[in-house]
Design a protein around this motif. Structure first.
Motif, PDB file in Angstrom:
ATOM      1  N   LYS A  58     -19.678 -53.274  49.777  1.00 46.64           N
ATOM      2  CA  LYS A  58     -20.785 -52.440  49.303  1.00 46.64           C
ATOM      3  C   LYS A  58     -20.767 -51.140  50.097  1.00 46.64           C
ATOM      4  CE  LYS A  58     -24.101 -54.627  52.445  1.00 46.64           C
ATOM      5  NZ  LYS A  58     -25.393 -55.351  52.545  1.00 46.64           N
ATOM      6  N   PRO A  59     -21.480 -50.108  49.660  1.00 48.45           N
ATOM      7  CA  PRO A  59     -21.461 -48.842  50.387  1.00 48.45           C
ATOM      8  C   PRO A  59     -21.875 -49.009  51.851  1.00 48.45           C
ATOM      9  CG  PRO A  59     -22.430 -48.525  48.227  1.00 48.45           C
ATOM     10  CD  PRO A  59     -22.260 -50.015  48.409  1.00 48.45           C
ATOM     11  N   PHE A  60     -21.158 -48.344  52.748  1.00 50.86           N
ATOM     12  CA  PHE A  60     -21.450 -48.443  54.177  1.00 50.86           C
ATOM     13  C   PHE A  60     -20.981 -47.177  54.878  1.00 50.86           C
ATOM     14  CE2 PHE A  60     -17.084 -49.704  53.849  1.00 50.86           C
ATOM     15  CZ  PHE A  60     -16.487 -49.376  55.045  1.00 50.86           C
ATOM     16  N   THR A  61     -21.369 -47.044  56.151  1.00 49.50           N
ATOM     17  CA  THR A  61     -20.963 -45.900  56.963  1.00 49.50           C
ATOM     18  C   THR A  61     -19.887 -46.324  57.941  1.00 49.50           C
ATOM     19  OG1 THR A  61     -23.124 -44.827  56.793  1.00 49.50           O
ATOM     20  CG2 THR A  61     -21.712 -44.141  58.610  1.00 49.50           C
ATOM     21  N   LEU A  62     -18.774 -45.616  57.918  1.00 42.66           N
ATOM     22  CA  LEU A  62     -17.653 -45.860  58.820  1.00 42.66           C
ATOM     23  C   LEU A  62     -17.533 -44.665  59.759  1.00 42.66           C
ATOM     24  CD1 LEU A  62     -15.099 -47.453  59.679  1.00 42.66           C
ATOM     25  CD2 LEU A  62     -13.848 -46.164  57.914  1.00 42.66           C
ATOM     26  N   ILE A  63     -17.675 -44.918  61.052  1.00 44.10           N
ATOM     27  CA  ILE A  63     -17.560 -43.860  62.057  1.00 44.10           C
ATOM     28  C   ILE A  63     -16.160 -43.895  62.648  1.00 44.10           C
ATOM     29  CG2 ILE A  63     -18.440 -42.965  64.242  1.00 44.10           C
ATOM     30  CD1 ILE A  63     -21.126 -44.261  63.591  1.00 44.10           C
ATOM     31  N   ILE A  64     -15.523 -42.735  62.701  1.00 42.80           N
ATOM     32  CA  ILE A  64     -14.195 -42.614  63.289  1.00 42.80           C
ATOM     33  C   ILE A  64     -14.299 -41.874  64.613  1.00 42.80           C
ATOM     34  CG2 ILE A  64     -11.864 -41.716  62.984  1.00 42.80           C
ATOM     35  CD1 ILE A  64     -12.589 -43.875  60.977  1.00 42.80           C
ATOM     36  N   LEU A  65     -13.819 -42.496  65.689  1.00 41.57           N
ATOM     37  CA  LEU A  65     -13.712 -41.847  66.994  1.00 41.57           C
ATOM     38  C   LEU A  65     -12.227 -41.608  67.238  1.00 41.57           C
ATOM     39  CD1 LEU A  65     -15.640 -42.663  70.263  1.00 41.57           C
ATOM     40  CD2 LEU A  65     -13.199 -42.131  70.307  1.00 41.57           C
ATOM     41  N   GLY A  66     -11.814 -40.349  67.083  1.00 41.38           N
ATOM     42  CA  GLY A  66     -10.410 -40.012  67.230  1.00 41.38           C
ATOM     43  C   GLY A  66     -10.189 -38.577  66.809  1.00 41.38           C
ATOM     44  N   GLY A  67      -8.966 -38.272  66.405  1.00 44.40           N
ATOM     45  CA  GLY A  67      -8.639 -36.923  65.965  1.00 44.40           C
ATOM     46  C   GLY A  67      -8.493 -36.834  64.464  1.00 44.40           C
ATOM     47  N   ASP A  68      -8.029 -35.673  63.991  1.00 44.83           N
ATOM     48  CA  ASP A  68      -7.833 -35.484  62.560  1.00 44.83           C
ATOM     49  C   ASP A  68      -6.860 -36.520  61.997  1.00 44.83           C
ATOM     50  OD1 ASP A  68      -9.497 -33.284  62.694  1.00 44.83           O
ATOM     51  OD2 ASP A  68      -7.861 -31.831  62.790  1.00 44.83           O
ATOM     52  N   GLY A  69      -5.849 -36.856  62.780  1.00 40.44           N
ATOM     53  CA  GLY A  69      -4.881 -37.850  62.341  1.00 40.44           C
ATOM     54  C   GLY A  69      -5.493 -39.231  62.176  1.00 40.44           C
ATOM     55  N   THR A  70      -6.489 -39.543  63.004  1.00 39.66           N
ATOM     56  CA  THR A  70      -7.163 -40.836  62.887  1.00 39.66           C
ATOM     57  C   THR A  70      -7.973 -40.898  61.604  1.00 39.66           C
ATOM     58  OG1 THR A  70      -7.373 -40.806  65.310  1.00 39.66           O
ATOM     59  CG2 THR A  70      -8.578 -42.516  64.132  1.00 39.66           C
ATOM     60  N   VAL A  71      -8.654 -39.797  61.275  1.00 40.76           N
ATOM     61  CA  VAL A  71      -9.388 -39.728  60.010  1.00 40.76           C
ATOM     62  C   VAL A  71      -8.409 -39.851  58.845  1.00 40.76           C
ATOM     63  CG1 VAL A  71     -10.889 -38.328  58.553  1.00 40.76           C
ATOM     64  CG2 VAL A  71     -11.197 -38.298  61.028  1.00 40.76           C
ATOM     65  N   ASN A  72      -7.282 -39.176  58.952  1.00 35.38           N
ATOM     66  CA  ASN A  72      -6.265 -39.234  57.904  1.00 35.38           C
ATOM     67  C   ASN A  72      -5.800 -40.665  57.672  1.00 35.38           C
ATOM     68  OD1 ASN A  72      -3.119 -39.357  57.355  1.00 35.38           O
ATOM     69  ND2 ASN A  72      -3.866 -37.484  56.400  1.00 35.38           N
ATOM     70  N   GLU A  73      -5.523 -41.362  58.761  1.00 37.62           N
ATOM     71  CA  GLU A  73      -5.023 -42.731  58.634  1.00 37.62           C
ATOM     72  C   GLU A  73      -6.084 -43.646  58.051  1.00 37.62           C
ATOM     73  OE1 GLU A  73      -2.995 -46.254  61.324  1.00 37.62           O
ATOM     74  OE2 GLU A  73      -3.016 -44.208  62.115  1.00 37.62           O
ATOM     75  N   ALA A  74      -7.341 -43.429  58.418  1.00 36.88           N
ATOM     76  CA  ALA A  74      -8.422 -44.239  57.841  1.00 36.88           C
ATOM     77  C   ALA A  74      -8.497 -44.042  56.334  1.00 36.88           C
ATOM     78  CB  ALA A  74      -9.747 -43.876  58.499  1.00 36.88           C
ATOM     79  N   GLY A  92      -9.788 -35.626  69.297  1.00 31.33           N
ATOM     80  CA  GLY A  92      -8.371 -35.322  69.182  1.00 31.33           C
ATOM     81  C   GLY A  92      -7.994 -34.086  69.962  1.00 31.33           C
ATOM     82  N   SER A  93      -6.768 -33.596  69.718  1.00 26.90           N
ATOM     83  CA  SER A  93      -6.290 -32.417  70.431  1.00 26.90           C
ATOM     84  C   SER A  93      -6.529 -31.135  69.648  1.00 26.90           C
ATOM     85  CB  SER A  93      -4.796 -32.554  70.740  1.00 26.90           C
ATOM     86  OG  SER A  93      -4.055 -32.783  69.551  1.00 26.90           O
ATOM     87  N   SER A  94      -6.542 -31.227  68.310  1.00 28.61           N
ATOM     88  CA  SER A  94      -6.761 -30.017  67.514  1.00 28.61           C
ATOM     89  C   SER A  94      -8.159 -29.964  66.916  1.00 28.61           C
ATOM     90  CB  SER A  94      -5.715 -29.912  66.407  1.00 28.61           C
ATOM     91  OG  SER A  94      -5.733 -31.053  65.571  1.00 28.61           O
ATOM     92  N   ASN A  95      -8.647 -31.080  66.382  1.00 26.40           N
ATOM     93  CA  ASN A  95     -10.017 -31.182  65.865  1.00 26.40           C
ATOM     94  C   ASN A  95     -10.359 -30.073  64.858  1.00 26.40           C
ATOM     95  OD1 ASN A  95     -10.596 -33.463  67.494  1.00 26.40           O
ATOM     96  ND2 ASN A  95     -11.099 -32.152  69.208  1.00 26.40           N
ATOM     97  N   ASP A  96      -9.434 -29.802  63.947  1.00 23.16           N
ATOM     98  CA  ASP A  96      -9.659 -28.729  62.980  1.00 23.16           C
ATOM     99  C   ASP A  96     -10.723 -29.096  61.952  1.00 23.16           C
ATOM    100  OD1 ASP A  96      -7.788 -26.610  63.761  1.00 23.16           O
ATOM    101  OD2 ASP A  96      -6.260 -28.127  63.402  1.00 23.16           O
ATOM    102  N   LEU A  97     -10.848 -30.373  61.633  1.00 26.07           N
ATOM    103  CA  LEU A  97     -11.901 -30.798  60.709  1.00 26.07           C
ATOM    104  C   LEU A  97     -13.270 -30.522  61.314  1.00 26.07           C
ATOM    105  CD1 LEU A  97     -12.794 -32.198  58.096  1.00 26.07           C
ATOM    106  CD2 LEU A  97     -12.573 -34.394  59.298  1.00 26.07           C
ATOM    107  N   ALA A  98     -13.454 -30.919  62.552  1.00 21.94           N
ATOM    108  CA  ALA A  98     -14.732 -30.686  63.228  1.00 21.94           C
ATOM    109  C   ALA A  98     -14.993 -29.193  63.406  1.00 21.94           C
ATOM    110  CB  ALA A  98     -14.734 -31.380  64.590  1.00 21.94           C
ATOM    111  N   ARG A  99     -13.939 -28.430  63.673  1.00 25.01           N
ATOM    112  CA  ARG A  99     -14.081 -26.985  63.853  1.00 25.01           C
ATOM    113  C   ARG A  99     -14.636 -26.347  62.583  1.00 25.01           C
ATOM    114  NH1 ARG A  99      -9.550 -26.293  65.642  1.00 25.01           N
ATOM    115  NH2 ARG A  99      -9.981 -25.864  67.833  1.00 25.01           N
TER     116      ARG A  99
END
Length: 307
Positions: A58-74, A92-99
């Protein structure tokens, strides 16, 4: 209940410390109900994300603690993204999504933004399809050529960890970029857009296909990119001397690089990129293979993110 995937090796191994010293104590103090999962090896995040999605049902919230690559892999492990709202704690090291989304750099502030409810934003999801049918998603950008070669070497670089610990992660990418630039061989290419437009490039250094404005630790390759417009923004770089590229690259941090002839913006829903020789391809900085043909497409509003 929140489900949290932690990449303990993010930010040169500080991901685990950030979880234990900052995030976990905050969750306990506030009485937040959650379940956490740790990745141990490549592929774990995708597997965990898929297993969690199937188990919850069912719909839920998934929190990712990592970098852009971790979000990508999820995202690569989630079959039905409509069931998931993502929260992101960038470590992460670049964090362009967060930027681009202006998600706080401080982990505790990013967590508090999620726990406070924030706002749910719908964003596009990019898909790279190889000639053999393999597909890979991306949330920030994908690229073929020079930028992917930089990512590939950065993933193997020992200097990356050293500079990250000093807070100078950008120097890793800049140094590798200079090395790759002068070692790159002349390759030709062709871009074929979904509307039939064809662009031939006598020399193709790289093509970045962007959903967000930044990649590579802050290079604003596509200043007008909108992550919810259903379109890919492209930065195609080719027909200009390498010495001139050396001067053009730093201007990309402020999005001023299009003043140089040979650096051209494009926009479209889909594009097929063909090159005269196989080049490295990246999706959100993750590099798995070379290819001489990829098709890049955009799925509008396919991802929900809380921030």
């Amino acid at each position: 209940m929140y489900h949290i995937i932690i990449n303990p090796r993010s930010r040169s191994g500080r991901g685990l410390k950030i979880w234990k010293d900052i995030i976990e104590p905050k969750l306990h103090r506030d009485g937040i109900v959650y379940r956490n999962y740790f990745s141990e090896r490549p592929g774990d995040v995708a597997r965990l994300a898929g297993e969690i999605t199937s188990a919850v049902g069912k719909p839920f919230t998934l929190i990712i603690l990592g970098g852009d690559g971790t979000v990508n892999e999820a995202l690569s492990g989630i079959k039905d993204t409509s069931q998931v709202t993502l929260g992101y704690i960038p470590t992460g090291s670049s964090n362009d999504l967060a930027r681009d989304l202006k998600i706080p750099k401080e982990p505790l502030e990013a967590l508090e933004l999620i726990l406070s409810g924030g706002s749910v934003h719908h964003m596009d999801l990019g898909i790279v399809t190889y000639a053999d049918g393999e597909t890979r998603p991306f949330i920030v950008s994908c690229g073929i050529g020079f930028d992917a070669a930089v990512c590939e070497e950065a993933l193997r670089s020992k200097m990356k960890n050293i500079f990250n610990k000093m807070g100078l992660g950008k120097l890793t990418y800049l140094g590798i970029a200079l090395k790759q630039l002068f070692g790159a061989k002349a390759i030709s290419g062709k871009l074929t857009f979904g509307n039939g437009t064809v662009v031939n490039m006598k020399t193709l250094l790289f093509v970045a296909c962007m959903l967000h404005r930044f990649e590579g630790g802050g290079f604003m390759f596509c200043p007008d990119a909108d992550p919810a417009d259903g379109l890919l923004d492209l930065c195609a770089v080719g027909d200009l001397p390498k010495l001139l590229i050396l001067f053009a690259l730093p201007t990309a941090f402020t999005g001023k690089h299009y003043r140089f002839k040979g650096i051209t913006p494009y926009r479209g829903e889909t594009v097929t990129i063909e090159t005269s020789a196989p080049l490295w391809v990246h999706t959100d900085g993750e590099v798995t293979r070379k290819s001489s043909q990829i098709t890049v497409s955009c799925r509008q509003n396919a991802v929900k993110m809380l921030y």
